[in-house]
Design a protein around this motif. Sequence first.
Motif, mmCIF file in Angstrom:
data_model
loop_
_atom_site.group_PDB
_atom_site.id
_atom_site.type_symbol
_atom_site.label_atom_id
_atom_site.label_comp_id
_atom_site.label_asym_id
_atom_site.label_seq_id
_atom_site.Cartn_x
_atom_site.Cartn_y
_atom_site.Cartn_z
ATOM 1 N N ASP A 257 -8.449 -4.587 -3.729
ATOM 2 C CA ASP A 257 -8.862 -3.135 -3.635
ATOM 3 C C ASP A 257 -7.614 -2.622 -4.314
ATOM 4 O O ASP A 257 -6.215 -2.925 -3.896
ATOM 5 N N VAL B 198 -15.076 -6.148 3.677
ATOM 6 C CA VAL B 198 -16.433 -6.000 3.965
ATOM 7 C C VAL B 198 -17.839 -7.038 4.777
ATOM 8 O O VAL B 198 -16.539 -8.208 4.775
ATOM 9 N N SER C 170 -4.807 -5.807 4.177
ATOM 10 C CA SER C 170 -5.480 -5.412 4.374
ATOM 11 C C SER C 170 -4.003 -4.034 4.374
ATOM 12 O O SER C 170 -3.741 -3.848 5.643
ATOM 13 N N GLN D 244 -6.774 -5.510 0.256
ATOM 14 C CA GLN D 244 -7.445 -6.747 0.117
ATOM 15 C C GLN D 244 -8.862 -5.029 1.378
ATOM 16 O O GLN D 244 -8.071 -4.977 1.995
ATOM 17 N N ARG D 245 -9.894 -4.866 0.953
ATOM 18 C CA ARG D 245 -10.773 -4.288 2.062
ATOM 19 C C ARG D 245 -11.293 -5.087 2.379
ATOM 20 O O ARG D 245 -12.357 -6.312 2.206
ATOM 21 N N ASP E 180 -22.978 -8.152 -5.557
ATOM 22 C CA ASP E 180 -22.805 -6.560 -4.693
ATOM 23 C C ASP E 180 -24.600 -6.391 -5.355
ATOM 24 O O ASP E 180 -25.913 -6.476 -5.489
ATOM 25 N N VAL F 76 -11.991 -8.273 -0.233
ATOM 26 C CA VAL F 76 -12.499 -8.612 -1.819
ATOM 27 C C VAL F 76 -11.625 -6.679 -2.084
ATOM 28 O O VAL F 76 -11.132 -6.723 -1.470
ATOM 29 N N THR G 249 0.490 -1.278 -0.094
ATOM 30 C CA THR G 249 0.364 -0.011 0.066
ATOM 31 C C THR G 249 1.028 1.409 -0.050
ATOM 32 O O THR G 249 0.334 2.422 -0.770
ATOM 33 N N ASP H 257 -6.405 -0.540 -3.307
ATOM 34 C CA ASP H 257 -4.861 0.703 -2.457
ATOM 35 C C ASP H 257 -4.682 0.079 -1.447
ATOM 36 O O ASP H 257 -3.418 -0.525 -0.708
ATOM 37 N N ARG I 46 -14.568 -1.566 6.085
ATOM 38 C CA ARG I 46 -14.271 -0.728 4.795
ATOM 39 C C ARG I 46 -15.653 -0.423 4.411
ATOM 40 O O ARG I 46 -16.083 0.703 3.947
ATOM 41 N N GLU I 47 -16.465 -1.141 4.551
ATOM 42 C CA GLU I 47 -18.461 -1.391 3.830
ATOM 43 C C GLU I 47 -18.361 -2.425 4.632
ATOM 44 O O GLU I 47 -18.542 -3.124 5.057
#
Length: 451
Positions: free
Chosen positions: A388, A396, A358, A393-394, A451, A386, A210, A390, A424-425
């Motif tokens: 990502d 969720v 992440s 993985q982010r 989604d 998921v 990152t 940046d 993050r979500e």
Amino acid sequence: MLTALEGTFGDRADAVGVAGRTCSYEELLGAARAVAAEVAGSPAVAVTATASLETVAAVVGGLLAGVPVVPLPPDAGPAEREHILRDSGAHEFTVDFTRRSDRSPAGPAPAPSDPALILYTSGTTGPPKGVVLTAAALAADLDALAGAWDWTAADTLVHGLPLFHVHGLVLGVLGALRTGSRLVHTGRPTPQTYAEAARGGGTLYFGVPTVWTRIARDPAAAAALTGARLLVSGSAPLPTPVSHDLERLTGHRPVERYGMTETLITVSGRAGTAPRPGTVGTPLPGIRTRIAAEPGSDIGELQLTGPTLFAGYLNNPDATAAAYTADGWFRTGDIAAIDPADGVHRIVGRASIDLIKSGGYRIGAGEIENALLDHPRVQEAAVVGVPDADLGQRIVAFVVAEGVTGEELTEFVATRLSVHKRPREVRFLDSLPRNAMGKPQKKLLLSPEAD
Ligand code: MCA
Ligand code: AMP
């Protein structure tokens, strides 16, 4: 163990710099000896590992006294802190950097086989486990890395990584104190702080992907790294386009290396050899690796042995036993392939969907699901990583809940655990997809239809 503190490489007023403050080796040793005198005889000492000279002095003090140090993430919420303190039995200790002592700690010098650090890291389920690392394992790893990267006292090491994981603490602090390289810890790992440190004479740079992704998106900051000797990436896969962008902007293709909290760094590219993007190099001296592949396949779980391996999970012999094969090889849980031509390793992915990476942080889905389920409005929860651009993985979270917002749930997790473990979500579902056994089908959650 910390060769630089023995006077081997001379001293300078700014030998160690963390977040804008500097000290000499002599000053660090004085502060660390004062810590050692106070903690000597304790079973373990816990330190809130802010990016500060105090954290460095606490860790060095623990090493001098032979008392294992347990770094606490500074943003760990009450649930995480309590678990770590209870499990480790460590007493919390606050360092006063202005207190100095000239005397070495009384009592016998610690043995290399003594535990030096206990680092808490996530598994797929349950709360984090304490990984016990001996001084001998740390020294073996740092010497192997110094050889691989031509890392010497002539270097100035620059990074801004957290001081409660192997990357920032073992490589990023103890590595500097063993090789004698000047340390510039930038406080935070941003493109601006790395560029600033480059103007101050940095030569060797550490970052998680990152950090490198953000630098590659900031051409002015990247250009400042042109004079570097070596850029090193690790803790998660470095996207190949980022590697190419960095080469274009800085003239350097980052060397990648692979490791785990439990094994330290075991596989790495070498300075002076052009790194192949998407690969992590070859095993360090003393490390043996093998792939446990199904017949007919050349990819499978990476397993390894060597002198850098941990001494077990604290208070958890079952988990320790489960981490090894019957013939004594450590099971990394990573899926990899080894090029038969040159032995170069490629990490393909993780065996378990429940370990998320992440921003370079290892996060267990189960720990976050349990935190979410502690919220009175949450009936069911499933957490996935998921892709990502940046963060790699982010996180969720899919939840079945009523009368609560996604923001409230994010905040709930961020305050109970560490901030980087927050989703993050948050996506709301009427029910989780489950198989006939009632187990959530996370792969379905990752598919686009979810989604
Ligand atoms: C945002 N913030 C919040 C919330 N939302 N605070 C409280 N509650 C919320 N809901 C705040 C944070 O506190 C922080 O504030 C700021 O937002 C940014 O947080 P975050 O978004 O999490 O950070 P980021 O900018 O996305 O961080 C990216 C990063 C970081 C800097 C790359 O992920 C990082 O340091 N990663 C390194 C991980 C690492 O070292 N892993 C090594 C382990 P404020 O700005 O005030 O603080 S692996 C290892 O050791 C092995 C052996 C290996 O191979 O290396
Ligand atoms: P941690 O214990 O936090 O260090 O996480 C270890 C995990 O990070 C490994 O099991 C890998 O999944 C991942 N990892 C570390 N370095 C790399 C790398 N260079 N490429 C891909 N994955 C990596």
